[in-house]
Scaffold this active site. Structure first.
Site, PDB file in Angstrom:
ATOM      1  N   CYS A 112       0.812  -1.229   0.000  1.00  0.00           N
ATOM      2  CA  CYS A 112       0.000   0.000   0.000  1.00  0.00           C
ATOM      3  C   CYS A 112       0.842   1.274   0.000  1.00  0.00           C
ATOM      4  O   CYS A 112       0.328   2.358  -0.226  1.00  0.00           O
ATOM      5  CB  CYS A 112      -0.956  -0.010   1.185  1.00  0.00           C
ATOM      6  SG  CYS A 112      -1.926  -1.511   1.263  1.00  0.00           S
ATOM      7  N   HIS A 252      -3.250   6.922   1.766  1.00  0.00           N
ATOM      8  CA  HIS A 252      -3.698   5.587   1.363  1.00  0.00           C
ATOM      9  C   HIS A 252      -5.067   5.359   1.991  1.00  0.00           C
ATOM     10  O   HIS A 252      -5.271   5.618   3.180  1.00  0.00           O
ATOM     11  CB  HIS A 252      -2.698   4.543   1.847  1.00  0.00           C
ATOM     12  CG  HIS A 252      -3.216   3.149   1.758  1.00  0.00           C
ATOM     13  ND1 HIS A 252      -3.789   2.664   0.601  1.00  0.00           N
ATOM     14  CD2 HIS A 252      -3.279   2.145   2.674  1.00  0.00           C
ATOM     15  CE1 HIS A 252      -4.178   1.415   0.811  1.00  0.00           C
ATOM     16  NE2 HIS A 252      -3.876   1.080   2.055  1.00  0.00           N
ATOM     17  N   ASN A 282     -10.123  -0.482   0.036  1.00  0.00           N
ATOM     18  CA  ASN A 282      -8.668  -0.415   0.045  1.00  0.00           C
ATOM     19  C   ASN A 282      -8.134  -1.063  -1.241  1.00  0.00           C
ATOM     20  O   ASN A 282      -8.242  -2.275  -1.396  1.00  0.00           O
ATOM     21  CB  ASN A 282      -8.154  -1.142   1.296  1.00  0.00           C
ATOM     22  CG  ASN A 282      -6.642  -1.151   1.402  1.00  0.00           C
ATOM     23  OD1 ASN A 282      -5.934  -0.853   0.439  1.00  0.00           O
ATOM     24  ND2 ASN A 282      -6.126  -1.511   2.567  1.00  0.00           N
TER      25      ASN A 282
HETATM   26  N1  COA Z   1     -18.671  -8.441   9.488  1.00  0.00           N
HETATM   27  C1  COA Z   1     -19.197  -8.647  10.710  1.00  0.00           C
HETATM   28  N2  COA Z   1     -18.455  -8.981  11.775  1.00  0.00           N
HETATM   29  C2  COA Z   1     -17.135  -9.114  11.596  1.00  0.00           C
HETATM   30  C3  COA Z   1     -16.528  -8.915  10.356  1.00  0.00           C
HETATM   31  C4  COA Z   1     -17.350  -8.568   9.281  1.00  0.00           C
HETATM   32  N3  COA Z   1     -16.868  -8.346   8.040  1.00  0.00           N
HETATM   33  N4  COA Z   1     -15.195  -9.119  10.481  1.00  0.00           N
HETATM   34  C5  COA Z   1     -14.966  -9.420  11.766  1.00  0.00           C
HETATM   35  N5  COA Z   1     -16.130  -9.418  12.439  1.00  0.00           N
HETATM   36  C6  COA Z   1     -16.358  -9.685  13.856  1.00  0.00           C
HETATM   37  C7  COA Z   1     -15.244 -10.494  14.479  1.00  0.00           C
HETATM   38  O1  COA Z   1     -15.455 -11.880  14.257  1.00  0.00           O
HETATM   39  C8  COA Z   1     -15.361 -10.112  15.924  1.00  0.00           C
HETATM   40  O2  COA Z   1     -16.414 -10.840  16.490  1.00  0.00           O
HETATM   41  P1  COA Z   1     -16.258 -11.483  17.976  1.00  0.00           P
HETATM   42  O3  COA Z   1     -16.070 -10.275  18.880  1.00  0.00           O
HETATM   43  O4  COA Z   1     -17.547 -12.183  18.165  1.00  0.00           O
HETATM   44  O5  COA Z   1     -15.060 -12.333  17.906  1.00  0.00           O
HETATM   45  C9  COA Z   1     -15.807  -8.656  15.870  1.00  0.00           C
HETATM   46  O6  COA Z   1     -16.342  -8.448  14.559  1.00  0.00           O
HETATM   47  C10 COA Z   1     -14.715  -7.662  16.130  1.00  0.00           C
HETATM   48  O7  COA Z   1     -13.603  -8.018  15.341  1.00  0.00           O
HETATM   49  P2  COA Z   1     -12.275  -7.234  15.435  1.00  0.00           P
HETATM   50  O8  COA Z   1     -11.252  -7.842  14.525  1.00  0.00           O
HETATM   51  O9  COA Z   1     -11.905  -7.028  16.875  1.00  0.00           O
HETATM   52  O10 COA Z   1     -12.721  -5.824  14.832  1.00  0.00           O
HETATM   53  P3  COA Z   1     -11.963  -4.487  14.880  1.00  0.00           P
HETATM   54  O11 COA Z   1     -12.789  -3.491  15.586  1.00  0.00           O
HETATM   55  O12 COA Z   1     -10.515  -4.649  15.274  1.00  0.00           O
HETATM   56  O13 COA Z   1     -11.942  -4.079  13.332  1.00  0.00           O
HETATM   57  C11 COA Z   1     -10.601  -4.078  11.341  1.00  0.00           C
HETATM   58  C12 COA Z   1     -11.314  -4.937  12.367  1.00  0.00           C
HETATM   59  C13 COA Z   1      -9.986  -5.000  10.287  1.00  0.00           C
HETATM   60  C14 COA Z   1     -11.634  -3.176  10.659  1.00  0.00           C
HETATM   61  C15 COA Z   1      -9.523  -3.238  12.080  1.00  0.00           C
HETATM   62  O14 COA Z   1      -8.692  -4.073  12.821  1.00  0.00           O
HETATM   63  C16 COA Z   1      -8.690  -2.436  11.138  1.00  0.00           C
HETATM   64  O15 COA Z   1      -9.154  -1.489  10.546  1.00  0.00           O
HETATM   65  N6  COA Z   1      -7.376  -2.776  11.002  1.00  0.00           N
HETATM   66  C17 COA Z   1      -6.506  -2.108  10.050  1.00  0.00           C
HETATM   67  C18 COA Z   1      -6.755  -2.727   8.732  1.00  0.00           C
HETATM   68  C19 COA Z   1      -6.116  -2.013   7.617  1.00  0.00           C
HETATM   69  O16 COA Z   1      -6.347  -0.852   7.443  1.00  0.00           O
HETATM   70  N7  COA Z   1      -5.333  -2.761   6.841  1.00  0.00           N
HETATM   71  C20 COA Z   1      -4.733  -2.307   5.679  1.00  0.00           C
HETATM   72  C21 COA Z   1      -3.612  -1.398   5.977  1.00  0.00           C
HETATM   73  S1  COA Z   1      -2.777  -1.107   4.507  1.00  0.00           S
END
Ligand code: COA
Length: 325
Positions: A112, A252, A282
């Site tokens: 990215c 990004h 993304n």
């Molecule tokens: N739809 C519904 N529920 C979902 C889901 C989806 N697409 N994906 C995950 N969940 C659930 C999980 O299973 C979890 O459930 P549980 O609590 O019962 O286990 C819950 O949602 C929370 O998951 P979690 O991973 O803790 O969510 P989060 O608040 O950390 O958000 C991201 C996840 C990926 C959005 C976040 O971590 C993020 O933005 N990370 C950076 C990602 C990024 O930008 N990457 C690219 C950089 S170049």
């Protein structure tokens, strides 16, 4: 002193728009979860076009907008982590499709941050006098590398391409400062398409190979929020610029929450950041280039404006560029 200016930009996305509601029909997710955690509503997903097809379309538009023809281009750099194949490079495929017979061509892999890395290389090549007109493209078909049964990553990514032509110039404008950085010790937090050593002579049996994108979302979020702020601050410090003099920061497009956090830390309104994550998700290497082109087309940036481009992602890598339009 010779430097480089952005002479033209272009972008292209597949016409198949997939909404959060569309995704909720094929996996256990919903619009509320995706929107509130990421800011994404739609993404474009390729049906047949591969990365070189998207890259070609974006590159063609950038060359036209730069008022050039393909033969004027003397170097093509494509940033991608989803090439059509390992060899030939996407940049060579694009060179062939464009008929850019005077160009040398190579790909860059910095995920990215790739567009930032590629622009930095292009700028350096121009400054040292090696090249004059460089076509830089960020292009991805991430949908072929997404694990569609992993809802935590599948909802985040989209396909697309963006491009810019950098041209040699004698005015003190254009690319004013660039930084790139890597924290390879954190590479395991964002991985894709492992290629272990498998041959009749190796012990590896090829089981449990990771083909798809895997991500430790919390670790990547921690990294991204830290480096986006640090990178913008470093650019401002090194160039003696105030953030008030920056027309836009084009980041990004990974997650709205990252931008919200960065705006808070930099003490600016979120509107300082040019965002289109809502429509594209993304798109890794392509995202900054698509946003830059869109900002031009919507007249959000104009001649004389100072803009900071900032990227972060797999590697883990990051980078930022100050450009005077
Ligand atoms: N739809 C519904 N529920 C979902 C889901 C989806 N697409 N994906 C995950 N969940 C659930 C999980 O299973 C979890 O459930 P549980 O609590 O019962 O286990 C819950 O949602 C929370 O998951 P979690 O991973 O803790 O969510 P989060 O608040 O950390 O958000 C991201 C996840 C990926 C959005 C976040 O971590 C993020 O933005 N990370 C950076 C990602 C990024 O930008 N990457 C690219 C950089 S170049």
């Amino acid at each position: 002193m010779r430097n480089s200016i952005i002479a033209g930009t272009g972008s292209y996305v597949p016409d198949n728009i997939v909404s959060n509601d569309d995704l909720s029909k094929i996996m256990d997710t919903n619009d509320e979860w995706i929107s509130s955690r990421t800011g994404i509503k739609n993404r474009c997903i390729s049906i047949e076009e591969n990365t070189s097809d998207l890259a070609y379309e974006a590159g063609l538009k950038a060359i036209k907008n730069a008022r050039m023809i393909a033969e004027d281009i003397d170097l093509i750099i494509v940033s991608t982590i989803t090439p059509d194949m390992q060899m030939p490079s996407v940049s060579c495929m694009v060179q062939k499709k464009l008929g850019a017979v005077n160009a040398s061509a190579f790909d860059v892999s910095a995920a990215c941050s790739g567009f930032i890395y590629a622009v930095d290389i292009a700028d350096s090549m121009i400054r040292c006098g090696r090249h004059n007109n460089v076509l830089v493209i960020g292009a991805e078909v991430l949908s072929k590398s997404v694990n569609w049964s992993d809802r935590s990553t599948a909802v985040l990514f989209g396909d697309g391409a963006g491009a810019a032509v950098l041209k040699a110039d004698d005015n003190k404008k254009g690319i004013l400062y660039a930084l790139t950085a890597a924290e390879g010790d954190k590479g395991q937090y964002l991985e894709m398409e492992e290629k272990p050593v498998i041959s009749p002579f190796s012990n590896n049996k090829g089981t449990n190979i990771n083909k798809f994108i895997t991500m430790d979302g919390k670790q990547v979020l921690r990294f991204s929020t830290r480096v986006i702020v640090d990178a913008v601050k470093e650019v401002l410090e090194k160039t003696d610029e105030s953030i008030d003099d920056i027309a836009y920061i084009i980041p990004h497009q990974a997650n709205y929450r990252i931008i919200d956090y960065a705006a808070h830390k930099l003490n600016v309104d979120c509107s300082k950041f040019y965002l289109n994550i809502r429509d594209y998700g993304n798109t890794s290497s392509a995202s900054i280039a698509i946003a830059l082109d869109e900002a031009f087309r919507k007249n959000k940036v104009k001649k004389g404006d100072k803009v900071i481009l900032v990227g972060f992602g797999g590697g883990l890598t990051y980078g930022a560029i100050l450009v005077e339009i």
